[in-house]
Design a protein around this motif. Sequence first.
Motif, PDB file in Angstrom:
ATOM      1  N   ASP A 223      31.590  62.827  24.201  1.00  0.00           N
ATOM      2  CA  ASP A 223      31.394  64.271  24.226  1.00  0.00           C
ATOM      3  C   ASP A 223      30.667  64.744  25.491  1.00  0.00           C
ATOM      4  N   LYS A 224      30.140  63.763  26.278  1.00  0.00           N
ATOM      5  CA  LYS A 224      29.469  64.105  27.541  1.00  0.00           C
ATOM      6  C   LYS A 224      30.274  63.614  28.753  1.00  0.00           C
ATOM      7  N   LEU A 225      31.457  63.078  28.472  1.00  0.00           N
ATOM      8  CA  LEU A 225      32.235  62.420  29.519  1.00  0.00           C
ATOM      9  C   LEU A 225      32.589  63.352  30.678  1.00  0.00           C
ATOM     10  N   SER A 226      33.058  64.527  30.381  1.00  0.00           N
ATOM     11  CA  SER A 226      33.456  65.472  31.441  1.00  0.00           C
ATOM     12  C   SER A 226      32.277  65.838  32.331  1.00  0.00           C
ATOM     13  N   GLU A 227      31.125  66.053  31.712  1.00  0.00           N
ATOM     14  CA  GLU A 227      29.920  66.416  32.474  1.00  0.00           C
ATOM     15  C   GLU A 227      29.487  65.269  33.373  1.00  0.00           C
ATOM     16  N   ILE A 228      29.536  64.042  32.842  1.00  0.00           N
ATOM     17  CA  ILE A 228      29.127  62.868  33.627  1.00  0.00           C
ATOM     18  C   ILE A 228      30.103  62.610  34.768  1.00  0.00           C
ATOM     19  N   GLN A 259      22.849  59.244  48.523  1.00  0.00           N
ATOM     20  CA  GLN A 259      22.655  60.166  47.403  1.00  0.00           C
ATOM     21  C   GLN A 259      22.314  59.428  46.111  1.00  0.00           C
ATOM     22  N   PHE A 260      22.015  58.141  46.241  1.00  0.00           N
ATOM     23  CA  PHE A 260      21.856  57.260  45.091  1.00  0.00           C
ATOM     24  C   PHE A 260      20.922  57.821  44.019  1.00  0.00           C
ATOM     25  N   TRP A 261      19.663  58.081  44.345  1.00  0.00           N
ATOM     26  CA  TRP A 261      18.687  58.475  43.316  1.00  0.00           C
ATOM     27  C   TRP A 261      18.977  59.847  42.742  1.00  0.00           C
ATOM     28  N   GLU A 262      19.467  60.774  43.573  1.00  0.00           N
ATOM     29  CA  GLU A 262      19.791  62.102  43.067  1.00  0.00           C
ATOM     30  C   GLU A 262      20.890  62.013  42.007  1.00  0.00           C
ATOM     31  N   ILE A 263      21.913  61.176  42.278  1.00  0.00           N
ATOM     32  CA  ILE A 263      23.019  61.024  41.333  1.00  0.00           C
ATOM     33  C   ILE A 263      22.554  60.334  40.052  1.00  0.00           C
ATOM     34  N   ILE A 264      21.711  59.300  40.199  1.00  0.00           N
ATOM     35  CA  ILE A 264      21.190  58.597  39.021  1.00  0.00           C
ATOM     36  C   ILE A 264      20.416  59.564  38.118  1.00  0.00           C
ATOM     37  N   ASP A 265      19.587  60.407  38.729  1.00  0.00           N
ATOM     38  CA  ASP A 265      18.815  61.381  37.939  1.00  0.00           C
ATOM     39  C   ASP A 265      19.746  62.325  37.168  1.00  0.00           C
ATOM     40  N   GLU A 266      20.817  62.781  37.821  1.00  0.00           N
ATOM     41  CA  GLU A 266      21.762  63.693  37.174  1.00  0.00           C
ATOM     42  C   GLU A 266      22.508  63.000  36.040  1.00  0.00           C
ATOM     43  N   LYS A 268      21.483  60.428  34.178  1.00  0.00           N
ATOM     44  CA  LYS A 268      20.591  60.236  33.034  1.00  0.00           C
ATOM     45  C   LYS A 268      20.406  61.549  32.275  1.00  0.00           C
ATOM     46  N   ALA A 269      20.260  62.634  33.035  1.00  0.00           N
ATOM     47  CA  ALA A 269      20.080  63.939  32.396  1.00  0.00           C
ATOM     48  C   ALA A 269      21.326  64.369  31.629  1.00  0.00           C
ATOM     49  N   SER A 270      22.486  63.829  32.043  1.00  0.00           N
ATOM     50  CA  SER A 270      23.750  64.197  31.391  1.00  0.00           C
ATOM     51  C   SER A 270      24.082  63.291  30.212  1.00  0.00           C
ATOM     52  N   GLY A 271      23.239  62.280  29.944  1.00  0.00           N
ATOM     53  CA  GLY A 271      23.449  61.433  28.783  1.00  0.00           C
ATOM     54  C   GLY A 271      23.974  60.042  29.061  1.00  0.00           C
TER      55      GLY A 271
END
Length: 285
Positions: A223-228, A259-266, A268-271
């Motif tokens: 259910d979070k696939l599109s966002e991730i 952009q590694f850490w910025e993407i990782i943070d996003e 995790k926030a997306s599930g």
Amino acid sequence: MKKIRIAVQKSGRLNEDSMRILKEIGIAIDNGKDQLKASARNFPLEVFYLRNGDIPQYLRDGVVDVAIIGENVLIEKGSDLQFVERLGFSKCKVSIAVPKSSKANSLKDLAGKRIATSYPNTVQKYLQQNAIDANLHTISGSVEIAPSIGLADGICDIVSSGSTLFKNGLKEIEVLFESEAVLAVSPLISEEMSTILEKIQFRIKAVLKGRNSKYILLNAPNDKLSEIISVLPGMKSPTVLPLAKNGWSSVHSVIDKGQFWEIIDELKASGAEGILVCPIENMVI
């Protein structure tokens, strides 16, 4: 089969980085200590170990077909020569610096002053472009001590970490340009050697792309696939595979190292969960 002749710096950091990238693109060099040239065991290539400042003339004369050389040297001594690839290592700046006690804070403050440098052509051109009239003192090596012994009011030299400037009580006031190692080509290169060069470039691009990328695997709730997926740029699109656990998928992609850490943070926030990041040795695109 004829061998392409490539020049590299005889010694120093650029030599080490040059030999490393040749190894990474699968070229095995049999080079002993103090050899002036060496051949590859598994590729039609011959390495010439030369003084950095002499390489542009060897390219110009067609003695070597290509060279790994600092862009700063190419600008100073080989402005008529072309390069086909930026190599991403041996990065530095060519900068103007003055003593920390100096009142000079910009290039215009050096009008009428003395500048010591090992790059007279580069500095002279830069001064002319900025309508600054200064006196140049061309010296080889230890440029940074010129102000302290009264030889000059400022210097122009390469700056890597800035530690040499700090140790000699200097401050940077102007950056002429940023430099890195490049793959330069002789204007006399033959069609046969150009074909071999294309193979070398192809391999180098794969290595450099791998260095600047990371392979990422993660678990995502459906259910979070599109966002991730929207967070992952990938090469074309991420690979999505169903997991044994109902309602979950495994997502595989490639992300930019910068952009590694910025993407990782996003993510995790997306599930996203169970995020695994791996280095990439080579990436052929």
